[in-house]
Design a protein around this motif. Structure first.
Motif, PDB file in Angstrom:
ATOM      1  N   ASN A   1      24.493  10.303 -10.297  1.00 20.23           N
ATOM      2  CA  ASN A   1      24.141   8.891 -10.395  1.00 20.23           C
ATOM      3  C   ASN A   1      23.472   8.615 -11.738  1.00 20.23           C
ATOM      4  O   ASN A   1      22.831   9.485 -12.310  1.00 20.23           O
ATOM      5  N   PRO A   2      23.581   7.382 -12.222  1.00 20.60           N
ATOM      6  CA  PRO A   2      22.934   7.055 -13.502  1.00 20.60           C
ATOM      7  C   PRO A   2      21.421   6.964 -13.350  1.00 20.60           C
ATOM      8  O   PRO A   2      20.908   6.545 -12.320  1.00 20.60           O
ATOM      9  N   MET A   3      20.735   7.356 -14.384  1.00 22.91           N
ATOM     10  CA  MET A   3      19.278   7.315 -14.413  1.00 22.91           C
ATOM     11  C   MET A   3      18.815   5.867 -14.512  1.00 22.91           C
ATOM     12  O   MET A   3      19.446   5.046 -15.176  1.00 22.91           O
ATOM     13  N   GLY A   4      17.703   5.547 -13.868  1.00 24.39           N
ATOM     14  CA  GLY A   4      17.130   4.218 -13.994  1.00 24.39           C
ATOM     15  C   GLY A   4      16.570   4.020 -15.393  1.00 24.39           C
ATOM     16  O   GLY A   4      15.933   4.915 -15.949  1.00 24.39           O
ATOM     17  N   LEU A   5      16.793   2.855 -15.966  1.00 32.63           N
ATOM     18  CA  LEU A   5      16.351   2.618 -17.339  1.00 32.63           C
ATOM     19  C   LEU A   5      14.835   2.555 -17.463  1.00 32.63           C
ATOM     20  O   LEU A   5      14.281   2.916 -18.488  1.00 32.63           O
ATOM     21  N   LYS A   6      14.157   2.089 -16.414  1.00 35.18           N
ATOM     22  CA  LYS A   6      12.703   1.943 -16.475  1.00 35.18           C
ATOM     23  C   LYS A   6      11.971   2.981 -15.628  1.00 35.18           C
ATOM     24  O   LYS A   6      10.759   2.896 -15.468  1.00 35.18           O
ATOM     25  N   CYS A   7      12.681   3.937 -15.095  1.00 31.01           N
ATOM     26  CA  CYS A   7      12.079   4.934 -14.208  1.00 31.01           C
ATOM     27  C   CYS A   7      11.185   5.881 -15.000  1.00 31.01           C
ATOM     28  O   CYS A   7      11.598   6.438 -16.022  1.00 31.01           O
ATOM     29  N   GLU A   8       9.953   6.063 -14.511  1.00 25.75           N
ATOM     30  CA  GLU A   8       9.018   6.973 -15.168  1.00 25.75           C
ATOM     31  C   GLU A   8       9.410   8.434 -14.968  1.00 25.75           C
ATOM     32  O   GLU A   8       9.043   9.292 -15.755  1.00 25.75           O
ATOM     33  N   HIS A   9      10.146   8.708 -13.903  1.00 27.49           N
ATOM     34  CA  HIS A   9      10.504  10.081 -13.563  1.00 27.49           C
ATOM     35  C   HIS A   9      11.884  10.473 -14.095  1.00 27.49           C
ATOM     36  O   HIS A   9      12.313  11.603 -13.897  1.00 27.49           O
ATOM     37  N   ARG A  10      12.571   9.533 -14.712  1.00 22.40           N
ATOM     38  CA  ARG A  10      13.908   9.736 -15.287  1.00 22.40           C
ATOM     39  C   ARG A  10      14.905  10.205 -14.226  1.00 22.40           C
ATOM     40  O   ARG A  10      15.638  11.168 -14.420  1.00 22.40           O
ATOM     41  N   LEU A  11      14.901   9.498 -13.091  1.00 25.96           N
ATOM     42  CA  LEU A  11      15.789   9.822 -11.984  1.00 25.96           C
ATOM     43  C   LEU A  11      16.560   8.580 -11.559  1.00 25.96           C
ATOM     44  O   LEU A  11      16.213   7.460 -11.923  1.00 25.96           O
TER      45      LEU A  11
END
Length: 104
Positions: A21-31
């Motif tokens: 799955n693509p990483m979330g653009l604003k995710c702090e955990h890069r998941l």
């Protein structure tokens, strides 16, 4: 025909498993959102990028439970003959309950 811009998924989820799955653009955990939600539940974290608020909700529930417990203890002591005047703890419990309700 299709003039809308599509978001390019340059980076995939940084989970060690085979998550594509693509990483979330604003995710702090890069998941990705699915992996991030699992991580937040396991490690008691928040992720403002995915709007996952596990830690905040658990803290709020603990504060509310503590306030209710203290209020019940105060009612028991008041019933045992200490009088009807509110004590400092009554005021503190009322404030904590108000803060917990304000967070919801």
């Amino acid at each position: 025909m299709n003039n809308r811009r599509r978001r390019s998924f340059d980076e995939l989820c940084k989970n060690t498993t085979t998550c594509t799955n693509p990483m979330g653009l604003k995710c702090e955990h890069r998941l990705c959102k699915t992996c991030c939600r699992s991580k937040c539940y396991r490690e008691d974290l928040d992720c403002p990028g995915h709007k996952i608020r596990i830690k905040s909700r658990r803290d709020k529930a603990k504060a509310l439970a503590l306030a209710e417990q203290q209020q019940k203890e105060q009612q028991l002591t008041n019933e045992n003959g200490n009088g009807a005047q509110p004590t400092e703890q009554d005021v503190a419990v009322a404030e904590m309950t108000g803060k917990a309700e304000a967070l919801s």
